[in-house]
Scaffold this motif. Structure first.
Motif, PDB file in Angstrom:
ATOM      1  N   HIS A  12       0.846  -1.202   0.000  1.00  0.00           N
ATOM      2  CA  HIS A  12       0.000   0.000   0.000  1.00  0.00           C
ATOM      3  C   HIS A  12       0.878   1.248   0.000  1.00  0.00           C
ATOM      4  O   HIS A  12       0.949   2.004   0.971  1.00  0.00           O
ATOM      5  N   GLY A 198     -13.342  -7.253  -3.765  1.00  0.00           N
ATOM      6  CA  GLY A 198     -13.536  -6.653  -5.076  1.00  0.00           C
ATOM      7  C   GLY A 198     -14.538  -7.446  -5.887  1.00  0.00           C
ATOM      8  O   GLY A 198     -15.049  -8.478  -5.445  1.00  0.00           O
ATOM      9  N   TYR A 220      -9.387  -4.323  -8.446  1.00  0.00           N
ATOM     10  CA  TYR A 220     -10.729  -3.726  -8.439  1.00  0.00           C
ATOM     11  C   TYR A 220     -10.731  -2.522  -7.503  1.00  0.00           C
ATOM     12  O   TYR A 220     -10.095  -2.555  -6.443  1.00  0.00           O
ATOM     13  N   ARG A 221     -11.445  -1.477  -7.903  1.00  0.00           N
ATOM     14  CA  ARG A 221     -11.610  -0.303  -7.050  1.00  0.00           C
ATOM     15  C   ARG A 221     -13.100  -0.078  -6.811  1.00  0.00           C
ATOM     16  O   ARG A 221     -13.871   0.081  -7.764  1.00  0.00           O
ATOM     17  N   TYR A 222     -13.514  -0.090  -5.556  1.00  0.00           N
ATOM     18  CA  TYR A 222     -14.922   0.155  -5.234  1.00  0.00           C
ATOM     19  C   TYR A 222     -15.257   1.620  -5.503  1.00  0.00           C
ATOM     20  O   TYR A 222     -14.524   2.525  -5.084  1.00  0.00           O
ATOM     21  N   ASN A 223     -16.403   1.836  -6.186  1.00  0.00           N
ATOM     22  CA  ASN A 223     -16.821   3.218  -6.426  1.00  0.00           C
ATOM     23  C   ASN A 223     -17.665   3.724  -5.252  1.00  0.00           C
ATOM     24  O   ASN A 223     -17.969   2.979  -4.312  1.00  0.00           O
ATOM     25  N   ASN A 250      -8.802  -5.833  -1.940  1.00  0.00           N
ATOM     26  CA  ASN A 250      -8.628  -5.484  -3.357  1.00  0.00           C
ATOM     27  C   ASN A 250      -7.279  -4.777  -3.544  1.00  0.00           C
ATOM     28  O   ASN A 250      -7.184  -3.602  -3.866  1.00  0.00           O
ATOM     29  N   ASN A 251      -6.210  -5.559  -3.345  1.00  0.00           N
ATOM     30  CA  ASN A 251      -4.865  -4.997  -3.241  1.00  0.00           C
ATOM     31  C   ASN A 251      -4.101  -4.843  -4.548  1.00  0.00           C
ATOM     32  O   ASN A 251      -3.118  -4.113  -4.596  1.00  0.00           O
ATOM     33  N   ASP A 255      -5.604  -0.244  -4.553  1.00  0.00           N
ATOM     34  CA  ASP A 255      -6.876   0.419  -4.253  1.00  0.00           C
ATOM     35  C   ASP A 255      -7.380   0.189  -2.834  1.00  0.00           C
ATOM     36  O   ASP A 255      -8.228   0.936  -2.347  1.00  0.00           O
ATOM     37  N   ASP A 258      -6.893   3.130  -0.224  1.00  0.00           N
ATOM     38  CA  ASP A 258      -7.730   4.292  -0.552  1.00  0.00           C
ATOM     39  C   ASP A 258      -9.192   4.009  -0.242  1.00  0.00           C
ATOM     40  O   ASP A 258      -9.893   4.850   0.331  1.00  0.00           O
ATOM     41  N   ASN A 259      -9.673   2.833  -0.623  1.00  0.00           N
ATOM     42  CA  ASN A 259     -11.061   2.466  -0.334  1.00  0.00           C
ATOM     43  C   ASN A 259     -11.312   2.385   1.166  1.00  0.00           C
ATOM     44  O   ASN A 259     -12.377   2.790   1.660  1.00  0.00           O
ATOM     45  N   GLN A 262     -11.671   5.857   2.494  1.00  0.00           N
ATOM     46  CA  GLN A 262     -12.990   6.364   2.112  1.00  0.00           C
ATOM     47  C   GLN A 262     -14.060   5.804   3.037  1.00  0.00           C
ATOM     48  O   GLN A 262     -14.960   6.534   3.473  1.00  0.00           O
TER      49      GLN A 262
END
Length: 282
Positions: A12, A198, A220-223, A250-251, A255, A258-259, A262
């Motif tokens: 990360h 993800g 994958y990045r969660y929106n 979801n490494n 991402d 950051d997720n 958030q």
């Protein structure tokens, strides 16, 4: 309380200062999150010096979710490097001592493979595992859909509750037999684990992803909408269980961290007792 973090602390880069060594990343990780999943324990039973180091490098309230060694969950290819399974479990239990003494062991995670399906032999093995782990808090994660088919769904949940396992709620691609649906049930009054893998459905299955399938499957990045939906789900779980542990897995593309940040913001959480943001040079 809701603990939000990620799986592992080595991948990360957005969290760390330029040039920080792998050896020092956990110290800086503890300035951002109150919990982490230890993945190294899946690949090998860790020597006590490792867990002692990790415990010493994290703040007092910090928590670890330690992944069970692969030989314990049936992932191991070939012979296990122990005389028998009882010795393997004993070695693993011994490796947990530092976490337990420091009050930093949230739970041990038994993640079973996609071929671990719902049948009597495997149910009996789960009972044996739970007995071997004694009073250690243990979470269970299935990767085979058969445990949650309509005719087994309620029986599985009742079994998990009766045997004293912590339930793992998963978010992952719905890619057939080797994946499970979101089962939004806490079951355990004290702890519930949530793992967000993800939704990369095209990369989830090994055969279609080639040699780099592990890198692809968690890309994958969660929106914002997906995270908002999970905020609601976590709030529901919070009403059923005292502590909720939320881990982003979801490494692959960087991402997860950051997720996770958030998610903390969306939940309105301000953690106390984290490590200092600016660490000294010495």
């Amino acid at each position: 309380m809701i603990y939000v973090g990620v799986t592992g602390w080595g991948d990360h880069d957005s969290l760390y200062r330029d040039g920080v060594s792998q050896r020092d990343k956990l110290k800086e990780y503890g300035a951002h999150f109150p919990v982490v999943e230890v993945d190294a324990s899946f690949y090998a039973v860790q020597p006590k010096r490792n867990s002692e180091k990790w415990v010493s490098e994290t703040p007092v309230p910090f928590q670890f979710v330690v992944k069970a060694y692969q030989g314990m969950t049936g992932h191991q290819r070939g012979e296990i490097p122990f005389e028998n399974k009882k010795e393997m479990f004993k070695a693993f239990r011994d490796s947990l001592e530092a976490y337990q003494k420091a009050g930093k062991l949230a739970m041990v995670l038994f993640q079973f493979p996609p071929w671990f399906d719902c049948k009597r032999e495997n149910v009996n093995y789960l009972r044996w595992c739970k007995a071997e782990m004694g009073d250690t808090p243990v979470a269970i994660e299935f990767r085979n859909q058969s445990w949650y088919r309509p005719n087994m769904y309620q029986q599985t949940l009742e079994f998990v509750q009766k045997e004293g396992w912590i339930h793992t709620v998963c978010d992952e691609p719905q890619a057939g037999e080797g994946s499970i649906p979101i089962v939004l049930e806490s079951i355990h009054p004290d702890k519930t684990l949530v793992r967000l893998h993800g939704r990369n459905i095209h990369g989830w299955q090994k055969p279609s992803s080639g040699d780099n399938w592990r890198e692809v499957r968690y890309l994958y990045r969660y929106n914002h909408l997906e995270l908002t939906e999970w905020v609601e789900k976590i709030r529901k779980l919070e009403k059923q269980s005292k502590d909720i542990y939320v881990l982003f897995n979801n490494n692959s593309g960087g991402d997860a961290a950051d997720n996770a940040k958030q998610m903390i913001e969306m939940l309105g959480i301000e953690y106390e007792g984290l490590a200092p943001k600016q660490l000294g040079l010495f």
